[in-house]
Write a protein that holds these residues in place. Sequence first.
Motif, PDB file in Angstrom:
ATOM      1  N   LEU A  57       0.750  -0.799   0.158  1.00 21.87           N
ATOM      2  CA  LEU A  57       0.311   0.022  -0.113  1.00 21.87           C
ATOM      3  C   LEU A  57       0.783   0.685   0.136  1.00 21.87           C
ATOM      4  N   LYS A 117      -3.412   0.043  -3.958  1.00 21.49           N
ATOM      5  CA  LYS A 117      -3.435  -0.722  -3.452  1.00 21.49           C
ATOM      6  C   LYS A 117      -2.352  -1.214  -4.623  1.00 21.49           C
ATOM      7  N   GLY A 141      -3.076  -4.780   2.425  1.00 21.32           N
ATOM      8  CA  GLY A 141      -2.109  -4.771   1.933  1.00 21.32           C
ATOM      9  C   GLY A 141      -1.030  -5.589   2.803  1.00 21.32           C
TER      10      GLY A 141
END
Length: 350
Positions: free
Chosen positions: A32, A89, A230
């Motif tokens: 992320l 992401k 993530g």
Amino acid sequence: MVVGGTQAAKGEFPWMVRLSMGCGGSMLTEQLVLTAAHCVSRTGNNTSITATYGVADLQDTSRTTRTSTYVHRSPTYDTATGGDWAIIKLASPITGASLLPIATTNAYNTGVFTVAGWGATRENGSQSRYLLKAQVDYIDDTTCKNADPYYADLIPSAELCAGNLAAGGVDTCQGDSGGPMFRRDGSGAWVQVGIVSHGNGCARPDNPGVYTEVSTFAAAIKQAAADLGGTPNPPTGKVFENTADVAIPDAGAAVYSNVTVSGVSGNAPSALAVGVAIKHSWSGDVVIDLVAPDGSTYRLKNSSSSSTPDVNTTYTVNASSEVANGTWRLKVQDVYREDTGYIDSWKLTF
């Protein structure tokens, strides 16, 4: 980036990310990237962004790149609440990536900050091939609002100002949006306090840069990160344990047992193992929480009608939004009368 900056060395700010739409960002977890809301158009699937990581020179062949899969844009951006932040992401984790923790209190919203990025080196200039860095001074909200009519709509609870107010000459600029503003915390580690948001030109006297106040939105950022899933740092297998007995008073106040974690890079894993051994004659009386170093609380066990004695189990917590190092606490409370016990031991496995 950065008007009035100097070139940063490779690896000096290893969590820096360059985004293909012309913005900066920082690694929040291994999968992320934290950036600015104004750098992206909306929340939803997005495979159009390329993130470049691991280099100061964008043409360095050792660079790591990833394509985006999804964008979460702050739902309060462009409202009176403010919130110029977003999370991108990536298609797969950058294993072992260096992460930049975010500030969770306003304690670091002062002093001298560092900014870095690949944006323009002068107003309306071309983007930089090399990562540049500079230091900017904190400017209080009142001074900032009065500096120029441009800043009349500053949102004090959501924005920070920084720069060289009287002389100008040092500032973030076009192409630096979304990048971090950061400083050392009390233990000397870098912590992100701002996100490059906007300003009136670049490095003009009496026209400071405006940055998203990260601590204001830390809880929302962490929740969004947890929802996105993530992948954080892979498990290291390191175990941190407290074997000291702590008495649990009958229907009394919560008690705590501490474990101090050190030597673990980045954030905690998404499957943090919390091993708990509690001796208690009526386990249903017991409520158990894990408290992260920043005070965030994760419920491990609720009270129940179970008369089974003792708690001997390992809970799994998605703690990927939490910095690994620091003091973690096991919080235990007996919420019904008649039965008592004690914390025998507990451990965290990273």
